[in-house]
Design an enzyme around this catalytic site. Structure first.
Site, PDB file in Angstrom:
ATOM      1  N   ASN A  36       0.470  -1.614   0.148  1.00  0.00           N
ATOM      2  CA  ASN A  36       0.220  -0.176  -0.603  1.00  0.00           C
ATOM      3  C   ASN A  36       0.569   1.263   0.464  1.00  0.00           C
ATOM      4  O   ASN A  36       1.941   1.478   0.620  1.00  0.00           O
ATOM      5  CB  ASN A  36      -0.910  -0.140   1.325  1.00  0.00           C
ATOM      6  N   ARG A  68      -2.397  -1.376  -3.776  1.00  0.00           N
ATOM      7  CA  ARG A  68      -3.666  -0.702  -3.838  1.00  0.00           C
ATOM      8  C   ARG A  68      -2.894   0.038  -4.945  1.00  0.00           C
ATOM      9  O   ARG A  68      -1.422   0.550  -4.849  1.00  0.00           O
ATOM     10  CB  ARG A  68      -3.449   0.209  -2.273  1.00  0.00           C
ATOM     11  N   HIS A 104      -9.305   7.136  -2.695  1.00  0.00           N
ATOM     12  CA  HIS A 104      -9.087   6.642  -1.086  1.00  0.00           C
ATOM     13  C   HIS A 104     -10.962   5.368  -1.025  1.00  0.00           C
ATOM     14  O   HIS A 104     -11.034   5.752   0.369  1.00  0.00           O
ATOM     15  CB  HIS A 104      -8.873   8.224  -0.076  1.00  0.00           C
ATOM     16  N   ARG A 164      -0.168  19.730  -0.823  1.00  0.00           N
ATOM     17  CA  ARG A 164      -1.593  19.960  -1.953  1.00  0.00           C
ATOM     18  C   ARG A 164      -2.330  20.763  -1.745  1.00  0.00           C
ATOM     19  O   ARG A 164      -2.918  20.722  -0.602  1.00  0.00           O
ATOM     20  CB  ARG A 164      -1.939  18.633  -1.899  1.00  0.00           C
ATOM     21  N   GLU A 206      -7.096  -0.121   4.789  1.00  0.00           N
ATOM     22  CA  GLU A 206      -6.672  -0.697   3.483  1.00  0.00           C
ATOM     23  C   GLU A 206      -6.298  -1.841   3.356  1.00  0.00           C
ATOM     24  O   GLU A 206      -6.847  -2.175   2.485  1.00  0.00           O
ATOM     25  CB  GLU A 206      -6.139   0.819   2.657  1.00  0.00           C
TER      26      GLU A 206
END
Length: 412
Positions: free
Chosen positions: A7, A98, A186, A247, A390
């Site tokens: 991931n 992922r 996500h 970001r 995740e």
């Protein structure tokens, strides 16, 4: 079966090895055998490694000049030292990845072959901080385990049913036909948290309306109705939406035109500015890490405070917009590194949402909650802090794909 999960995020790499029985129980039984992580965000030029297995925690710092070298260093501890759980790499049956951007075509977990790798590479321009490192991980595992099947689990998949009016941008329609639309990201985390909250509430997910806030170095919101994402803050790329660690999130697109024309920045310079030098880092001038920001706030740093306040402002606006998409909300969910660990952020956000009937229990909020409900009894909306996982969700997806196939590596 043993499933290794990679991931890769924009500033981190998480890796876990799971054991899943090869029978009908696998949906409910999954055992984590080993976990490792790399954090590139804390110190410039250095990477923090952490490995956990056999009741042992190993931590060290490495030079991060070469990302793949650091990842190989992490993998070394799977078969070596006190944290080893394998005698050889060949004990691994499947590898799951992922992958952030799957475009329009990839809406389900998919066996990785040359065609899939090519698509991931082509979509790298839409997820420049993610798809390239996802592809690096795939190619690294091809070197280490050339005969082991690999699976891509796409972050965009959960948002694939967003209605057209939420997905389309107000541009000429031909651009929508060309694939310029809201994809959302996500998705693995948003879906996992929604399912977890449904279990905690002991209600069918199909009856719930939820807002999930994935707040890490990257950050996004999802409005979830009847188990499906119907709106989300990230869009065509992971740059849109909330203010994040480095970001900028949503800004006036005219700023980009101005930077190109008036300040004569190149597209590459603008890309770096918006993705790597903005957000918390850009405003504070200190760091994109919320932990550093809150520490400097406590010391009285004005720009750290401004960065925090701006982050909260944009997050509150975003959550309110998701309320508008749903009409009614059963639960507001905080997850990921910032969402799970920053009590001061959750407090600030919920205070500004009191006009929507949200009321936070301050004592519960400050008590390091994990997979817990932290609203007052009087709150019209439940508030949860969920530890997103995740990696186990990816392992489960790999298991389901493998058990529904011939378990042979697909041809290229």
């Amino acid at each position: 079966m043993k499933v290794l999960v990679l991931n890769a995020g924009s500033s981190s790499q998480k890796t876990c090895l799971y054991y899943i029985p090869d029978d009908d129980r696998s949906e409910y039984v999954i055992t984590e055998l080993w976990s490792g992580s790399i954090d590139w965000s804390k110190q410039d030029g250095l990477a923090d490694l952490k490995v956990e297995s056999n009741g042992i925690v190993l931590e060290e710092t490495a030079n991060n000049e070469d990302r793949l070298t650091v990842i190989k260093q992490l993998f070394h501890y799977l078969c070596n030292g006190d944290t080893a759980v394998l005698e050889t790499w060949q004990e691994i049956d499947f590898v799951g990845h992922r992958v952030v951007h799957g475009g329009r075509e990839y809406q389900q977990p998919t066996w990785i072959n040359e065609e899939v790798k090519s698509a991931i590479a082509q979509l790298a321009s839409l997820a420049p901080s993610h798809n390239p490192v996802n592809l690096q991980g795939i190619e690294l595992m091809e070197q280490l385990l050339p005969d082991t099947p690999q699976v891509a689990v796409f972050d965009t998949a959960f948002h694939s049913q967003i209605p057209p009016e939420a997905a389309i941008y107000p541009l000429p329609y031909r651009f929508y036909e060309d694939g310029i639309r809201r994809y959302g990201f996500h998705g693995i985390s948003h879906q996992y948290c929604a399912e977890k909250v449904a279990k905690l509430l002991k209600q069918p997910l199909e009856r719930l309306k939820l807002i999930t806030c994935h707040l890490g170095n990257g950050a996004s919101l999802a409005a979830i109705k009847n188990g499906h994402s119907i709106d989300t803050s990230m869009g065509f790329t992971p740059l849109e939406g909330l203010m994040m660690g480095t970001r900028c999130g949503s800004i006036d697109p005219g700023i980009v035109i101005h930077l190109l024309r008036e300040q004569e920045l190149t597209p590459e310079q603008v890309d770096k500015l918006l993705n790597k030098e903005s957000g918390l880092k850009g405003i504070s001038g200190i760091s994109g890490d919320m932990r550093r920001i809150t520490k400097e706030m406590e010391k009285g740093d004005d720009r750290a405070q401004l960065a925090f306040d701006t982050y909260v402002h944009h997050l509150v606006k975003g959550i309110a917009s998701m309320f508008a998409s749903l009409g009614r909300v059963d639960a507001l969910v905080f997850t990921a590194g910032v969402g799970e660990n920053s009590a001061v952020l959750r407090q600030a956000v919920c205070e500004k949402l009191e006009f929507l009937g949200i009321e936070l229990d301050s004592k519960k909020n400050e008590n390091s909650p994990r997979d817990e409900q932290i609203a007052t009894i009087e709150s019209s909306t439940r508030i949860f802090v969920i530890h997103t996982d995740e990696d186990s969700a990816i392992a489960q997806a790999v298991s389901q794909l493998a058990q529904g196939s011939s378990k042979t590596k697909p041809s290229s």
